[in-house]
Write an enzyme that holds these catalytic residues in place. Structure first.
Site, PDB file in Angstrom:
ATOM      1  CD  GLU A  94      40.153  36.019  43.957  1.00 36.49           C
ATOM      2  OE1 GLU A  94      39.264  35.825  43.131  1.00 36.49           O
ATOM      3  OE2 GLU A  94      39.977  36.661  45.006  1.00 36.49           O
ATOM      4  CB  SER A 120      39.855  41.451  35.773  1.00 38.94           C
ATOM      5  OG  SER A 120      39.855  42.568  36.642  1.00 38.94           O
ATOM      6  CG  ASN A 166      33.430  36.623  46.204  1.00 35.84           C
ATOM      7  OD1 ASN A 166      32.448  36.883  46.905  1.00 35.84           O
ATOM      8  ND2 ASN A 166      34.650  37.038  46.498  1.00 35.84           N
ATOM      9  CD1 TRP A 167      27.515  36.376  42.816  1.00 35.80           C
ATOM     10  CD2 TRP A 167      25.494  37.062  43.491  1.00 35.80           C
ATOM     11  NE1 TRP A 167      26.617  36.033  41.843  1.00 35.80           N
ATOM     12  CE2 TRP A 167      25.369  36.431  42.229  1.00 35.80           C
ATOM     13  CE3 TRP A 167      24.342  37.553  44.108  1.00 35.80           C
ATOM     14  CZ2 TRP A 167      24.136  36.303  41.572  1.00 35.80           C
ATOM     15  CZ3 TRP A 167      23.108  37.415  43.462  1.00 35.80           C
ATOM     16  CH2 TRP A 167      23.014  36.804  42.210  1.00 35.80           C
ATOM     17  CE  LYS A 168      34.854  40.348  45.000  1.00 36.97           C
ATOM     18  NZ  LYS A 168      36.004  41.115  44.581  1.00 36.97           N
ATOM     19  CG  HIS A 223      38.399  37.557  48.733  1.00 33.07           C
ATOM     20  ND1 HIS A 223      38.694  38.899  48.594  1.00 33.07           N
ATOM     21  CD2 HIS A 223      37.997  37.137  47.507  1.00 33.07           C
ATOM     22  CE1 HIS A 223      38.472  39.261  47.339  1.00 33.07           C
ATOM     23  NE2 HIS A 223      38.049  38.208  46.659  1.00 33.07           N
ATOM     24  N   GLY A 257      38.754  43.442  40.222  1.00 33.67           N
ATOM     25  CA  GLY A 257      37.867  44.569  39.932  1.00 33.67           C
ATOM     26  C   GLY A 257      38.503  45.681  39.122  1.00 33.67           C
ATOM     27  N   GLY A 263      34.284  37.548  40.367  1.00 32.61           N
ATOM     28  CA  GLY A 263      33.538  38.536  41.137  1.00 32.61           C
ATOM     29  C   GLY A 263      32.443  39.172  40.292  1.00 32.61           C
ATOM     30  N   GLY A 264      32.720  40.357  39.778  1.00 29.69           N
ATOM     31  CA  GLY A 264      31.708  41.156  39.065  1.00 29.69           C
ATOM     32  C   GLY A 264      30.961  40.395  37.985  1.00 29.69           C
ATOM     33  CD  GLU A 297      37.225  42.180  47.777  1.00 25.61           C
ATOM     34  OE1 GLU A 297      36.144  41.639  48.059  1.00 25.61           O
ATOM     35  OE2 GLU A 297      37.573  42.442  46.606  1.00 25.61           O
TER      36      GLU A 297
HETATM   37  P1  13P Z   1      36.464  40.479  39.939  1.00 23.76           P
HETATM   38  O1  13P Z   1      36.149  39.268  39.087  1.00 23.76           O
HETATM   39  O2  13P Z   1      35.332  41.433  40.043  1.00 23.76           O
HETATM   40  O3  13P Z   1      37.773  41.113  39.522  1.00 23.76           O
HETATM   41  O4  13P Z   1      36.687  39.929  41.435  1.00 23.76           O
HETATM   42  C1  13P Z   1      37.543  38.877  41.653  1.00 23.76           C
HETATM   43  C2  13P Z   1      37.359  38.400  43.031  1.00 23.76           C
HETATM   44  O5  13P Z   1      37.728  39.055  43.998  1.00 23.76           O
HETATM   45  C3  13P Z   1      36.692  37.103  43.217  1.00 23.76           C
HETATM   46  O6  13P Z   1      36.836  36.639  44.524  1.00 23.76           O
END
Ligand code: 13P
Length: 243
Positions: free
Chosen positions: A158, A203, A10-12, A91, A164, A224-225, A93
């Site tokens: 999640e 994470s 997920n590149w957000k 998600h 993050g 994510g990251g 977010e």
């Molecule tokens: P991180 O892997 O950066 O913690 O993000 C997780 C996430 O929100 C994937 O959708």
């Protein structure tokens, strides 16, 4: 039999034309035996899909209506037209930042499935809920209220406090949550609930991926990251392929 693993990135709100090279490097390095997708901003989906034919590109959100006066939103058939094959819904977010309810998340999942997109539906608890000892009941209720009538491709657990932050739940806590979610999926879908992939997200890194994939009922990850570069993402994908 264990489900084939799915590792989705997920590149957000990251990525521009310059990122296509990294997407090509990621796609080129995927081993056999594991499914991989990258969920990108709408602006990048078609360019990425053209650059890596046969590799799954997804979106990060979708509107619940087929078309209409919804300024700034993107419909499921538009994502499909742009060659997306996956979409994330629910998600945290979006649930928190855009006040999306379980009912809206469910409607988005229905719309996405109607356009032929594979849905990754996210659920997860706050730190307060985890510390109060009610994570499982809260996340189970969230799942029950968000699931569409037809089986989704994957559910991503999640924990909001793990996104993050570099913190993850204990492996026991992940296992306990995934077992609870599996039973909810079977209650909703019958035997088909066994083949909905249960992803862990929050994470996930090359350093912890193998132990997470070793937990029962963990069928992959939503990353994510660490999905933004081939150097970080491919070791996670390889750990999934080897697990
Ligand atoms: P991180 O892997 O950066 O913690 O993000 C997780 C996430 O929100 C994937 O959708």
């Amino acid at each position: 039999m264990a489900n084939r693993k799915l590792v989705a990135g997920n590149w957000k709100m990251h990525g521009t034309a310059e990122s296509i090279g990294e997407i090509v490097r990621i796609a080129a390095g995927v081993p056999t035996g594991v499914d991989v997708a990258l969920c990108l901003s709408a602006t990048l989906i078609e360019r990425a899909a053209r650059a890596v034919p046969g590799f799954a590109i997804g979106a990060q959100d979708v509107h619940s209506m087929e078309r209409g006066a919804f300024t700034g939103d993107v419909a499921a058939h538009q994502l499909h037209d742009a060659r997306a094959s996956f979409v994330i819904v629910g998600h945290s977010e979006r649930r928190d930042g855009h006040r999306e309810s379980d009912t809206q998340v469910r409607a988005k999942a229905v719309a996405a499935q109607g356009a032929g997109l594979k849905v990754i539906l996210c659920v997860g608890e706050s730190l307060e809920a985890r510390e109060a000892g009610c994570a499982i009941s809260i996340v189970s209720a969230q799942l029950d209220a968000s699931l569409p009538p037809s089986p989704v491709e994957a559910v991503a657990y999640e924990p909001i406090w793990a996104i993050g932050t570099g913190r993850i739940p204990s492996l026991e806590d992940i296992g306990e949550m995934h077992a609870a979610l599996r039973s909810r999926l079977i209650a909703a879908y019958g035997a088909a609930g066994n083949v909905v992939r249960l992803l862990y997200g929050g994470s996930v890194k090359p350093s912890n991926a193998a132990e997470i994939f070793g937990v029962a009922d963990v069928d992959g990850a939503l990353v994510g990251g660490a999905s933004m570069t081939a150097a970080d993402f491919l070791p996670i994908v390889e750990a999934a392929a080897e697990s």
